[in-house]
Design an enzyme around this catalytic site. Sequence first.
Site, short mmCIF file in Angstrom:
data_model
loop_
_atom_site.label_atom_id
_atom_site.label_comp_id
_atom_site.label_asym_id
_atom_site.label_seq_id
_atom_site.Cartn_x
_atom_site.Cartn_y
_atom_site.Cartn_z
N CYS A 172 0.82 -1.22 0.00
CA CYS A 172 0.00 0.00 0.00
C CYS A 172 0.86 1.27 0.00
O CYS A 172 0.34 2.36 -0.24
CB CYS A 172 -0.92 0.00 1.20
N HIS A 312 -4.27 8.24 4.76
CA HIS A 312 -4.30 6.87 4.25
C HIS A 312 -5.74 6.34 4.38
O HIS A 312 -6.24 5.71 3.45
CB HIS A 312 -3.31 6.02 5.02
N GLU A 323 -3.97 6.46 12.74
CA GLU A 323 -3.55 7.56 11.87
C GLU A 323 -3.97 8.91 12.44
O GLU A 323 -3.21 9.89 12.37
CB GLU A 323 -4.12 7.38 10.46
N LYS A 344 -10.05 7.27 -0.20
CA LYS A 344 -10.51 5.87 -0.29
C LYS A 344 -12.01 5.76 -0.01
O LYS A 344 -12.63 4.77 -0.39
CB LYS A 344 -9.73 4.99 0.70
N HIS A 349 -9.80 0.97 -1.70
CA HIS A 349 -8.36 0.88 -1.46
C HIS A 349 -7.68 0.38 -2.74
O HIS A 349 -7.88 -0.77 -3.13
CB HIS A 349 -8.10 -0.06 -0.30
N PHE A 408 0.69 -2.50 4.37
CA PHE A 408 0.69 -3.78 5.08
C PHE A 408 2.13 -4.15 5.39
O PHE A 408 3.00 -4.07 4.53
CB PHE A 408 0.12 -4.88 4.18
#
Lengths: 422, 470
Positions: A172, A312, A323, A344, A349, A408
């Site tokens: 990601c 994100h 976050e 997103k 995603h 990830f």
Amino acid sequence: MRRVWITGAGVVSPVGNGFEAFADGCLAGRSGVGPITLFDAGTFKHRIAGEVRGLDAAPLLERYPRLSRLRDRKVLLALAAAEQAIEHAGLDSRGLAGERSAVALGAGLDVVLLEDIRGRTDDVEASVSGKLRELLGDDGGWERLVPTDTASRLVAARHGLRGPCVTNVSACAAGGQALGHAFRLVREGVVDVALAGGADSMVHPMGIGGFGLLGALSPRNEPPGEAIRPFDARRDGSVLGEGAAVLVLEDAAHARARGARPLAEFLGCASTLDAHAVTDPEPSGAGAVLAMRRALADAGLDPDAVDYVSAHGTGTPKNDAVETAAIREALGRRATEIPVSALKSMTGHLVAASGAVEALSCVVALVRRAVPPTINLTRPDPACDLDYVPGRARPWDGSITLSNSFGFGGQNAVVVIGRSTG
Amino acid sequence: MNTDREGHTAGRGPGTLGDGSPAGDTVVVTAAETVNGLGIGWPAVREALAAGRDALGEARDLAAAFRPGTVAAPCPPPDARRYLGTPKLRKLMSDDAFLATVAGKLAVAAAGLSRGPDRPIADDRFAAFVACGIGAAGWRELVPVFRDSMDDDGRLSLARLGERGLRRCNPLFAFQVLANMPLCFLSIEESLRGDNLTFAPWEGGGADAIAEAAASLRRGDADAAVVCGASAMAGTQGVYWLAEKGLLTPPQVRPRPLGIPASPAAGGAAGFHAPCLSGIGVHRCPSVVSFPDPPGDSPVAGLAPADGAAALVLERFDNARRRGARPLAALAAFARETLATDGFAPCRDSSVVARVARRALERAAERHGTDSAPASVGAVILSASGDPEGDRAEASGVAQALGGPFRAVVPASAWGNLFAAGPATAVAIAAHALAGDGPTDDGALAGAVLVVCAGPGGAVAAIVLEKVSS
């Protein structure tokens, strides 16, 4: 130190293809998530995704004949975005050919093709082996395993780019890292121009199935457009998608010499590691905090200079809370004064493409003087207490943006993009 | 003194201090470890090289069934309980992630930088740059998934996959497919929290990992960096893919890149030309390959896929000296160019190889304040990917750059093709050779070593390593 301008951009995404359509889509606040059409997911637990629609592949097949043999959609998406970006920047092969041009693309994972597997259920191992043996003797006109460097290699070959040809596979964080890497290649004088970004399509059976097993996806299939809810109290997972964005990063002097104008200026970047777990972000968000601070330091900016954060924002319970805390820690008081939104919420995603597509949404904010919203945010979560621009885009006149990408496995990439002073 | 990211000296001036040691901002190798079919860790690999062994055998997993006789260099799996701090992580790892983690941990330990409160480098100043290959996930894990996904006609049914098959899948299988996992597992095991990038999948990516780590150190973004390359192509997916592309040697046929055989019986130098270099035994090496004159044997087209990993610890010299570490070698310069095609052949243009090699040597020379290439390139490590035209271009290009014949080392002849792991492996060999840590006791190799990285994708990179004065 050289200045690095963004002089062109190409994008294919669930909310629009091409810079202007993407900008319209980002700011319209409409979801690009819908039922999966790329394969029959009728029996799958997760049946929705953010798909790219309306992409005309014919011109790409003419330019890249090999594409007709590849069963890997992310390559198609990458090439579409790259060709758009080159044209948008007013470049062509003559301007790109040579050692002073690079390509750096984030790419997703190897696709395991299932359609060809056939055999006896009592001895699947032998059947799989037999099928592979059969396929080696008759390829049917397809290349079944497509290495991750295919898109960057094809772009370099078509346009004669002879500088670094880089494939970043940081999950990601790949798109954000590829942009940062290319930025440094330009800033540090290795090349004058770089095509950089990311591409991915996780909309295939093992992509949807595999990530569903991880528990990372929202179980809501209806209504599709409301499934991914970053920062909302009812968020319960992400939705996978597909897309690509490629930015043209160019030495400002080089761009001026050819009469090109900047969309925005690339100012800084940083990457860090959580070193915590492959499954979850580090609970304190320390790695994300460090990435934001280092990116700002790389740009020569203080936290108070930041005017907008593209989060994100995956819509998973853990990411969004961590976050939020990380943004607060990194930016201090400034975190509560500025808009923070999650693209997103509209695209899903896009994994290896997400960092590039979301960085491009920062360019959109600078060009259109408006920040994209976070949709589906209707019930605030006390653990997520920033201004996420819920529901609707907002007029904005800031100058400095931050785009977060957290992968990830604990890779954190942050890029800083600002309004160009020309 | 300031140098740019690829070894240029800013302005002009000596690249060494008055005592003959490198300038403080020179990037040095303070540890280099290898894990492949010859052994786990440099001492084991060195011993195998000294004994003249090679790693070639038969491909593993389903490859043995669908393409019998495929010559490959599989790596016997290391014992997770011995090499991992958290052995249970192994079940989440693809083969290349496991090999990368083992090699990385060995290198960090060899550098005296294992995780812990006494580590002299802060976790967030310890960087990691990793290059990995393709297709390292375990297909055997998917067999139960396939079994429960077949329809009554024996065809895989997506409907049944959704209904039943996916329930048989290891919920964490995705972590075996994600290509950034080699870096992530290593970072978790060794608490590396600094700068990082992950590349794939061929030699060009492996070279980029080294270059970007060095650039990060020169910028001051990190105090130390682990550079790791890993590839596990000797199994199902790797062999299938390479066979589909026609890149393998015919069944039962061992690779002979550039005509260099692996087997001692076939006339190889101790079974492997690396002893010419890493054995320090350049004087004892019975057959030194010279180019452009071809060796005696004709080359065999095709490669042998391999499993393996290598890891380097890089630091700025001033940092290494401050903590009392002994550098194995200095990374003097780097250069690269790409001649991409829409196929998978390596660069077949010798002038590109020559230009890249020449540029790297010139950059190394600049660091010493001279205009010419290092006076003595003791040896050249070639990628030799098994594409006869590409291999000849590689060798011929180096000969053009050096102005004549040179001493070549071709690791692929002995342990197959390591793709993304190749550059780090080659640098590891070179660093140990320059440090006098080879399989024989003849002393350290004199001069510099030129490492050429070329492979599928058309990237060509050249790295110059130099001896570090103690």
